[in-house]
Design an enzyme around this catalytic site. Structure first.
Site, mmCIF file in Angstrom:
data_model
loop_
_atom_site.group_PDB
_atom_site.id
_atom_site.type_symbol
_atom_site.label_atom_id
_atom_site.label_comp_id
_atom_site.label_asym_id
_atom_site.label_seq_id
_atom_site.Cartn_x
_atom_site.Cartn_y
_atom_site.Cartn_z
ATOM 1 N N VAL A 21 0.788 -1.289 -0.172
ATOM 2 C CA VAL A 21 -0.061 -0.063 -0.034
ATOM 3 C C VAL A 21 0.741 1.201 0.102
ATOM 4 O O VAL A 21 0.776 2.149 -0.898
ATOM 5 C CB VAL A 21 -0.965 0.161 1.325
ATOM 6 N N VAL A 80 2.390 1.787 -3.421
ATOM 7 C CA VAL A 80 1.678 2.204 -4.454
ATOM 8 C C VAL A 80 1.426 3.632 -4.205
ATOM 9 O O VAL A 80 1.062 4.760 -5.284
ATOM 10 C CB VAL A 80 0.567 1.214 -4.585
ATOM 11 N N GLU A 81 0.937 4.204 -2.922
ATOM 12 C CA GLU A 81 0.197 5.192 -2.806
ATOM 13 C C GLU A 81 1.521 6.337 -2.818
ATOM 14 O O GLU A 81 1.191 7.381 -3.561
ATOM 15 C CB GLU A 81 -0.298 5.338 -1.365
ATOM 16 N N THR A 82 2.581 6.114 -2.326
ATOM 17 C CA THR A 82 3.468 7.437 -2.420
ATOM 18 C C THR A 82 5.093 6.969 -2.697
ATOM 19 O O THR A 82 5.813 7.697 -2.334
ATOM 20 C CB THR A 82 3.451 8.199 -0.771
ATOM 21 N N TYR A 97 -6.208 -1.583 -8.739
ATOM 22 C CA TYR A 97 -5.252 -0.995 -7.708
ATOM 23 C C TYR A 97 -4.922 -2.032 -6.670
ATOM 24 O O TYR A 97 -3.901 -2.139 -6.065
ATOM 25 C CB TYR A 97 -6.088 0.244 -6.792
#
Length: 364
Positions: free
Chosen positions: A143, A146-148, A345
């Site tokens: 997570v 993928v997010e940042t 996602y």
């Protein structure tokens, strides 16, 4: 208390970089560019000029028992961001999805190597989070990657600007404009409540164009509900404390029904003589069919999937012009989509975390 005094500026969003590069290329290509007068920019619009925004501020202050002058000042200083409206506008109809291309954006060397370092640096904290919440370290690592990209790209929009723009000027062309407007008004309310409790100037928060903040890109409501102090310093900091980030992501998934030990998905094949694809795809990613129902509708399940207790969903992933991919999603797959309502996602998060774990165990 929340600690934001050391929030660092982050890299400019990729889209902004792309626009800048394109403009620069054009300038060099056009020998007469220096003679062309630049287009006049529209004057900045601030929300103290918006009567609806000021009425919202007064109502928010009364309901939340906040200083009305302070609330009006904060929303009034927010600037309308046309770029945020463009970014939130729906993609053109008929835009093809491509799982293989989407996956390649995340399962790539830079993100894999950064994820491996993050896991190595936080091995004990990840193990503690997995033990306390039952959420695999691989999912937490996936997570955040993928997010940042492990904190490299947390967003450079002022959160007060982004949320105010979307709360009061959400693009009307969006098919769910009314619902999304209410969502962002609630997020603006949650954000100002968070800033008031933490004693931090709301004008200093930076995040995504949708108002998501920190390494895990929590919206203000998620920050208020699920962010936790996991490093024991009596503060919550999703910008600078990797332990708080890890614990908060794990806490989020636990709150959304993560089942320890349950796989997220299984491979699947089709018996085309009995396949009832329309019925199987109708519930989308919501687990709706037990093993017997899936088999009766033409799916061929591997042994592990045949032993699954509970409902599953047939998840379809488009691959452009190539044949589509399919997996059977469990309740845990559905839990991953609660972070972002997208099967693409969810698969990227899962596969990134698994790939990094494989690197870790192989000693790379």
């Amino acid at each position: 208390m929340f600690r934001f005094g050391c929030v660092r500026p982050v890299a400019v969003a990729a889209l902004t970089l792309g626009v800048g590069l394109a403009a620069g290329t054009g300038a060099f290509a056009n020998s007469g560019a220096s003679k062309t007068r630049p287009a006049a920019q529209a004057p900045a619009f601030f929300y103290h000029q918006h009567s609806g925004a000021m009425a919202f501020a007064d109502d928010l202050a009364a309901r939340r028992n906040l200083d009305p002058t302070w609330v009006r000042q904060q929303i009034g200083q927010a600037q309308h961001l046309p770029n945020v409206v463009r970014l939130m506008s729906p993609a053109p109809s008929g835009t093809p999805k491509n799982w293989a291309a989407y996956r390649a954006r995340f399962i790539e060397p830079t993100r894999l190597n950064a994820g491996l370092r993050f896991w190595q640096d936080n091995r004990d904290t990840l193990a503690r989070a997995e033990s306390e919440f039952g959420v695999p370290a691989s999912l937490i690592v996936g997570v955040i990657g993928v997010e940042t990209l492990y904190g490299r790209h947390t967003g450079n929009f002022r959160v007060i600007d982004a949320l105010s723009t979307l709360a009061f000027d959400f693009p009307t062309a969006h098919p769910r404009a009314a619902v999304r407007t209410e969502f962002f008004r609630d997020e603006l309310e949650q954000f100002l409540s968070l800033a008031d409790r933490s004693g931090v100037d709301p004008q200093t928060f930076r995040g995504s164009y949708a108002g998501a903040m920190g390494w895990p890109q929590f919206m203000p409501s998620s920050w208020n509900k699920y962010a936790i102090d996991f490093d024991g310093d009596s503060r919550i900091d999703l910008f600078n404390s990797q332990a708080d980030v890890i614990g908060s992501v794990a806490n989020y998934f636990k709150a959304f029904g993560w089942h320890p030990g349950m796989p997220t998905h299984y491979p699947v094949a089709f018996d085309h003589t009995r396949l009832d694809l329309p019925t199987l795809l109708a519930p989308d990613i919501l687990p709706s069919f037990d093993v017997e129902s899936l088999t009766n509708k033409g799916l061929i399940l591997q042994e592990q999937a045949q032993q699954h207790i509970g409902k599953m969903a047939l998840v379809e992933l488009e691959n452009g012009d190539a044949p589509r991919s399919y997996v059977l999603g469990t309740d845990n797959f559905y839990a991953v989509t609660r972070y972002n309502w997208s099967s693409y996602y969810a698969m990227a998060v899962i596969e990134l975390g698994e790939a990094i774990e494989a690197m870790l165990t192989s000693g790379r």
